[in-house]
Each structure stands twice: as structure tokens, then as C-alpha cells.
Scaffold this active site. Structure first.
Site, PDB file in Angstrom:
ATOM      1  N   CYS A 151       0.720  -1.040   0.266  1.00 18.38           N
ATOM      2  CA  CYS A 151      -0.365   0.322   0.210  1.00 18.38           C
ATOM      3  C   CYS A 151       0.743   1.012  -0.069  1.00 18.38           C
ATOM      4  O   CYS A 151       1.300   1.487   0.712  1.00 18.38           O
ATOM      5  CB  CYS A 151      -0.829  -0.117   0.899  1.00 18.38           C
ATOM      6  SG  CYS A 151      -2.105   1.936   1.238  1.00 18.38           S
ATOM      7  N   HIS A 166      -9.245   7.925   2.330  1.00 14.13           N
ATOM      8  CA  HIS A 166      -8.497   8.780   1.373  1.00 14.13           C
ATOM      9  C   HIS A 166     -10.063   9.214   0.899  1.00 14.13           C
ATOM     10  O   HIS A 166     -10.495   8.563   0.096  1.00 14.13           O
ATOM     11  CB  HIS A 166      -7.067   8.546   0.140  1.00 14.13           C
ATOM     12  CG  HIS A 166      -8.056   7.149  -0.871  1.00 14.13           C
ATOM     13  ND1 HIS A 166      -8.074   6.660  -0.902  1.00 14.13           N
ATOM     14  CD2 HIS A 166      -8.221   7.852  -1.932  1.00 14.13           C
ATOM     15  CE1 HIS A 166      -8.791   5.831  -1.959  1.00 14.13           C
ATOM     16  NE2 HIS A 166      -8.904   7.541  -2.754  1.00 14.13           N
TER      17      HIS A 166
HETATM   18 ZN   LIG Z   1      -2.412   1.739   3.452  1.00  9.62          ZN
END
Ligand SMILES: [Zn+2]
Ligand SMILES: [Zn+2]
Ligand SMILES: [Zn+2]
Length: 331
Positions: free
Chosen positions: A39, A165
Site C-alpha cells: 500500500c 483517502h
Molecule cells: Zn495503507
């Protein structure tokens, strides 16, 4: 009896279909597969994103290193680019312009598994302050006319990364949906000399049936002409045309009602995929009398199909009064 309802801002009609009224349990989210793998948004992987535009750091650690609570970076695959001059040109009967704009990613937390629902209130407030800070900065750019803040949560709502996000896209034009909303609000204002959003707040507080939550400065409602099941709007109770121009203390209150609203949705609908957007005034500021910023939250529970695409006419199987009741009573 199904009802035809007209949204007073857009003049848009919806069908509220009471006969096929659906409960939260009728909307089972799709099987969630863990995306897993590397990630780029996690703390420690700062070198795998474009350099940060802003970051909040409690202990003053250097840029693009660990120790942040929130970062904003350019989108690695931007829809629009910030470099260059804005050129408008015609091609026969067609008008075009180059794709000047900004496309930024707000990394809401350093922790991979934390979401707006599970993070502490201060974290949600930071996210809302980051939106403001970025809008204030992007407004300096003479080529830009509007910025849309939005969030896609869950694969079905268009999120390509699992890590919590949201995004900002700044545009060289005011987008059509926003123009429609601003124009609708302006027509209402010209006719009644009042802001339609202020009138909605007043009436919903009186009627109560579509109110989900309120705090000192904000109201969360299922709008009268909801397009989608559990569509929810959050509006400031007093007249604020521009998101970024609220006084500082209001971001905490906005975070509180957003967090509480999302928690209830999470509980009632079992962590549904959702989108939210912020609608705010354009950079011109010409709409300060009649426009009023707000959140629109749309859980992704039904699929938009041929009839909706062909007509712009939504069929909503959950009356907003029922959706509001489920969310109001969730604990
Ligand atoms: Zn992450
Ligand atoms: Zn207003
Ligand atoms: Zn709106």
C-alpha cells in the site's frame, strides 16, 4: 402510493416508490475481498507517492517521512494536470480546452485499516481542515474556477485503494451539475428573496420527519426528493456560501456530525460502499447570497440503470422519511 417529487433546487423529479419499500437488510453489500498487497498510502511508504503538498505532523518530522497524521499528495494518475496555460479553442462546431487542473489525494490516516468511521474525531476534523487548506490554496490559481472534494469508499463506489483517502479535483470550468444547482438556487432567491437551502433547513427542523441528526451548527437530513436510498445531506444551519470561509470552530462541529452520520450508516447498512461530495460556491464568489455549501452522501445500494440514464429520473425504493428514521434510531 408512489409519489412524484420535485427537488426545489434542481427542478428534478424523482419517484418515491413506497410499495416496494425496502429495509436496510434488503441491501446486502457485495462480498468484500481483501485487496491486500503493498500500500503506497501507508506510513513508511512516503517515497512511493508523489511528494506531499501539505502534511499535518504533530512532532515536526521532515516532509515525506513518517510521523504524519494526514498528507495531501498529487494523484499519481491525475485526471487533469496543473502545468501549462489554459487554452480554449474551437474545432468546427466543437469547443475544447486543454486539461488544466489539479487532482490531489488526501491520505486521511497513516494507518491502513482506520476509516472515517473508526478514527477519533480529531482525525475527521483534520480531514475537513485539509479540504479547506487546499481549497484556499487552489483558489489563488487564476486559471481555475471550481474545486470538487469527493470521497469514494469501497470498491463498488469506485475506490481503487483500500487505504482511507479522499480527493480534490480543481477545474478550469464550473461543472454543469454545480451550475444547475447554483442557477436553481438563484431562481429561488430571485423569486422569494431567500436562500433555498436556508429555507430547507428551517422547514426540515419544523417537520422533523426527515431529520437524522443536528448539532449546534449543522443539520443532517434525508432530502425530500432523495434520488437514492439513504441519500443524506449535511448543511450548515446558518448561511455559509463557501466551505473554506467558515470560522475555524465550525470544522470541529462539521466533523462531529459527519462522523456520527457515517457511523449510523455503517451500523444500519453494514459498512456500505458510499460516495460523498462537497458542493460549495465557485471561485468567482458571485453566488454568495443564494448558494449554501453542503455535503451530499450517497451510499451505493442500488445500481443506476437504463431508465435513470435515459431520463435523469431516479426511482428510489426507500422513502426518505423511513431512511431518516432508521438512521435517527441507530445506536
Ligand atoms: Zn495503507
Ligand atoms: Zn443559505
Ligand atoms: Zn449539492
Amino acid at each position: 402510493m408512489p409519489e412524484l417529487r420535485k427537488d426545489p433546487i434542481h427542478g428534478r423529479w424523482v419517484i418515491i416508490s413506497t410499495e416496494r419499500s425496502r429495509r436496510p437488510s434488503d441491501f446486502q453489500p457485495e462480498e468484500r475481498k481483501p485487496m491486500g498487497g503493498f500500500c503506497p498510502l501507508c506510513e513508511g511508504n512516503e517515497d512511493r507517492t508523489p511528494p506531499e503538498i501539505i502534511a499535518y505532523r504533530d512532532n515536526g518530522t521532515p516532509p515525506n517521512s513518517p510521523g504524519w497524521t494526514l498528507r495531501v499528495v498529487s494523484n499519481k494518475f491525475p485526471a487533469l494536470r496543473i502545468e501549462g496555460d489554459l487554452n480554449r479553442e474551437g474545432e468546427g462546431i466543437y469547443d475544447k480546452m486543454n486539461g488544466i487542473g489539479a487532482h490531489e489525494v488526501v491520505i486521511e490516516t497513516p494507518r491502513h485499516t482506520e476509516t472515517l468511521v473508526t478514527m477519533p474525531l480529531k482525525g475527521v476534523e483534520n480531514v475537513l481542515r485539509a479540504y479547506r487548506d487546499r481549497i484556499v490554496d487552489l483558489k489563488q490559481d487564476q486559471r481555475l474556477r471550481y474545486v470538487l472534494v469527493f470521497k469514494n469508499h469501497g470498491v463498488a463506489a469506485g475506490a481503487s485503494l483500500e487505504h482511507s483517502h479522499s480527493q480534490l479535483v480543481a477545474l478550469p470550468i464550473v461543472p454543469g451539475r454545480v451550475v444547475d444547482e447554483i442557477e436553481g438556487a438563484k431562481n429561488y432567491f430571485n423569486y422569494k428573496d431567500r436562500c433555498v437551502f436556508c429555507d430547507i433547513v428551517r422547514q426540515e427542523l419544523q417537520q422533523k420527519s426527515r431529520v437524522i441528526l443536528e448539532n449546534k451548527s449543522f443539520l443532517s437530513i434525508a432530502p425530500f426528493a432523495s434520488r437514492f436510498p439513504f441519500e443524506t445531506w449535511i448543511l450548515p444551519k446558518t448561511h455559509y456560501p463557501s466551505y473554506e470561509k467558515m470560522e475555524s470552530s465550525l470544522y470541529e462541529q462539521a466533523a462531529q456530525i459527519l462522523s456520527d452520520t457515517l457511523k449510523r450508516m455503517n451500523w444500519v447498512l453494514n459498512d456500505p460502499p458510499y460516495n460523498y461530495i462537497i458542493h460549495t460556491s465557485s471561485f468567482s464568489g458571485h453566488e454568495s447570497e443564494h448558494y449554501h455549501w453542503h455535503f451530499e452522501i450517497m451510499p451505493k445500494l442500488t445500481k443506476v440503470a437504463g431508465f435513470e440514464w435515459g431520463t435523469g429520473f431516479y426511482i428510489n425504493p426507500t422513502p426518505p422519511e423511513e431512511a431518516a428514521e432508521y438512521l435517527r434510531e441507530a445506536k
